[in-house]
Design a protein around this motif. Structure first.
Motif, PDB file in Angstrom:
ATOM      1  N   THR A 107      -0.990  18.106  -7.490  1.00  0.00           N
ATOM      2  CA  THR A 107      -1.110  18.531  -8.828  1.00  0.00           C
ATOM      3  C   THR A 107      -0.267  17.385  -9.783  1.00  0.00           C
ATOM      4  N   LEU A 108      -0.863  16.627 -10.487  1.00  0.00           N
ATOM      5  CA  LEU A 108      -0.176  15.583 -11.245  1.00  0.00           C
ATOM      6  C   LEU A 108       0.540  16.020 -12.526  1.00  0.00           C
ATOM      7  N   LYS A 109       1.739  16.027 -13.092  1.00  0.00           N
ATOM      8  CA  LYS A 109       2.197  16.683 -14.062  1.00  0.00           C
ATOM      9  C   LYS A 109       2.781  15.366 -14.738  1.00  0.00           C
ATOM     10  N   ILE A 110       2.525  15.076 -16.141  1.00  0.00           N
ATOM     11  CA  ILE A 110       2.832  14.260 -16.698  1.00  0.00           C
ATOM     12  C   ILE A 110       2.911  14.662 -18.296  1.00  0.00           C
ATOM     13  N   GLU A 111       3.798  14.003 -18.810  1.00  0.00           N
ATOM     14  CA  GLU A 111       4.253  14.398 -20.466  1.00  0.00           C
ATOM     15  C   GLU A 111       3.066  13.683 -21.475  1.00  0.00           C
ATOM     16  N   GLU A 112       2.666  12.421 -21.265  1.00  0.00           N
ATOM     17  CA  GLU A 112       1.428  11.959 -22.059  1.00  0.00           C
ATOM     18  C   GLU A 112       0.965  10.928 -21.571  1.00  0.00           C
TER      19      GLU A 112
ATOM     20  N   ASN B 277       0.805  -1.127   0.083  1.00  0.00           N
ATOM     21  CA  ASN B 277      -0.174  -0.018   0.067  1.00  0.00           C
ATOM     22  C   ASN B 277       0.854   1.232  -0.114  1.00  0.00           C
ATOM     23  N   SER B 278       1.778   1.210   0.642  1.00  0.00           N
ATOM     24  CA  SER B 278       2.861   2.331   0.521  1.00  0.00           C
ATOM     25  C   SER B 278       3.407   2.736  -0.502  1.00  0.00           C
ATOM     26  N   ILE B 279       3.848   1.644  -1.350  1.00  0.00           N
ATOM     27  CA  ILE B 279       4.089   1.794  -2.821  1.00  0.00           C
ATOM     28  C   ILE B 279       3.161   2.413  -3.610  1.00  0.00           C
ATOM     29  N   ALA B 280       2.064   1.952  -3.459  1.00  0.00           N
ATOM     30  CA  ALA B 280       0.822   2.285  -4.179  1.00  0.00           C
ATOM     31  C   ALA B 280       0.484   3.884  -4.027  1.00  0.00           C
ATOM     32  N   THR B 281       0.568   4.414  -2.882  1.00  0.00           N
ATOM     33  CA  THR B 281       0.152   5.738  -2.496  1.00  0.00           C
ATOM     34  C   THR B 281       1.278   6.585  -2.375  1.00  0.00           C
ATOM     35  N   LYS B 282       2.414   6.486  -2.610  1.00  0.00           N
ATOM     36  CA  LYS B 282       3.658   7.104  -2.746  1.00  0.00           C
ATOM     37  C   LYS B 282       3.903   7.809  -4.117  1.00  0.00           C
ATOM     38  N   LEU B 283       3.448   7.190  -5.242  1.00  0.00           N
ATOM     39  CA  LEU B 283       3.293   7.732  -6.346  1.00  0.00           C
ATOM     40  C   LEU B 283       2.780   9.331  -6.418  1.00  0.00           C
ATOM     41  N   PRO B 284       3.239  10.097  -7.474  1.00  0.00           N
ATOM     42  CA  PRO B 284       3.875   9.728  -8.581  1.00  0.00           C
ATOM     43  C   PRO B 284       5.433   9.318  -8.330  1.00  0.00           C
ATOM     44  N   LEU B 285       5.875   8.406  -9.063  1.00  0.00           N
ATOM     45  CA  LEU B 285       7.388   8.089  -9.055  1.00  0.00           C
ATOM     46  C   LEU B 285       7.934   8.528 -10.421  1.00  0.00           C
ATOM     47  N   ALA B 286       9.458   8.779 -10.140  1.00  0.00           N
ATOM     48  CA  ALA B 286       9.781   9.514 -11.677  1.00  0.00           C
ATOM     49  C   ALA B 286      10.416   8.483 -12.433  1.00  0.00           C
TER      50      ALA B 286
END
Length: 279
Positions: A150-155, A123-132
């Motif tokens: 805020t989630l910033k993504i390229e595509e 659960n920790s892995i799932a909730t610590k995103l966004p990951l680079a």
């Protein structure tokens, strides 16, 4: 530990006395043979105390070797991390700023797909995103991700399910795809039923105050058809349409329906819909 058997000499004396008496009185040769064998059997090559001392020495050697082997096993075991240590290390890794998908992939590859991560760590892995960087693969999987902020993504690449049915009720699986394209020309007006998937209701996968959006594409022949009934988890809903509800399809074209479903209470939804014609 060495001891002396004080009864042994008494035993030998008694046997000797009996042997002397038997030897002077018996007339049966077999008695003399049996007596000789008995005395021969008692003719041990060393003293009793020496035999005991030798036994003591061998027991000491076995005990010493056993102690050595136990120590070796304990030393080897000490080099392996416990489950708690693994959980703690993974949690610390995920809490780093920023944790990377590539790093988690390396950890998954090292521990294997069957790594027994605790629920807390998963659960920790799932909730610590966004990951680079990278793509999450291997033994670490997160069924859902919550991003606060805020989630910033390229595509974004959305999954499009290709379907071939041309009539009957459409069971739209929100957990299966973002877009479904019915590429064969439709042969009848159709009902669409929005669900989570075959094992989950749509109501169960959405929290109150959340929404989900999808698109449905219908190919049309010279005689066109359209979606004319709408359901969520099998219960009828009435969408609010942008520009009015459709009453027909687009001949020899593709009709693209867009739906945004908002959960306003338990099993209660507001459905916003639109349709665009591509000819």
């Amino acid at each position: 530990m060495s001891t002396t058997n004080t009864s042994f000499s008494t035993l030998i004396t008694a046997i000797d006395t009996k042997a002397q008496s038997l030897a002077s009185s018996t007339t049966d040769a077999k008695d003399l043979v049996y007596l000789g064998k008995a005395i021969e059997a008692l003719n041990i090559p060393d003293t009793v105390s020496a035999v005991i001392d030798e036994g003591t020495t061998q027991v000491a050697r076995v005990t010493s070797e056993g102690t050595t082997q136990v120590a070796a096993v304990q030393a080897a075991g000490a080099s392996y991390a416990t489950q708690a240590d693994i959980d703690s290390s993974v949690s610390a890794l995920v809490d780093s700023a920023p944790a990377t998908l590539d790093t988690l992939n390396e950890l998954a590859a090292a521990l294997g797909d069957d790594a027994n991560f605790s629920t807390t760590v998963t659960n920790s892995i799932a909730t610590k995103l966004p990951l680079a960087g990278g793509t999450l693969t291997g033994g670490l999987t997160a069924p859902s991700v919550t991003v606060n902020g805020t989630l910033k993504i390229e595509e974004v690449f959305e999954k499009v399910a290709l379907a071939s049915s041309t009539s009957g009720t459409i069971g739209y699986d929100f957990l299966g795809q973002a877009v479904v394209f019915f590429s064969n020309n439709q042969t009848a007006n159709r009902t669409i039923n929005f669900v989570g998937d075959s094992g989950n209701t749509f109501n169960s996968i959405l929290d109150i105050g959340q929404s989900a959006t999808c698109a449905v594409l219908l190919a049309q022949g010279s005689t066109a058809y359209y979606l004319n009934a709408y359901q969520v988890d099998g219960s009828a809903v009435t969408p609010k349409w942008q520009g009015g509800a459709p009453t027909a399809g687009t001949a020899s074209g593709i009709d693209v329906y867009s739906f945004t479903i908002i959960k306003t209470a338990d099993a209660t939804f507001t459905v916003l819909a639109s349709v665009a014609a591509f000819a």
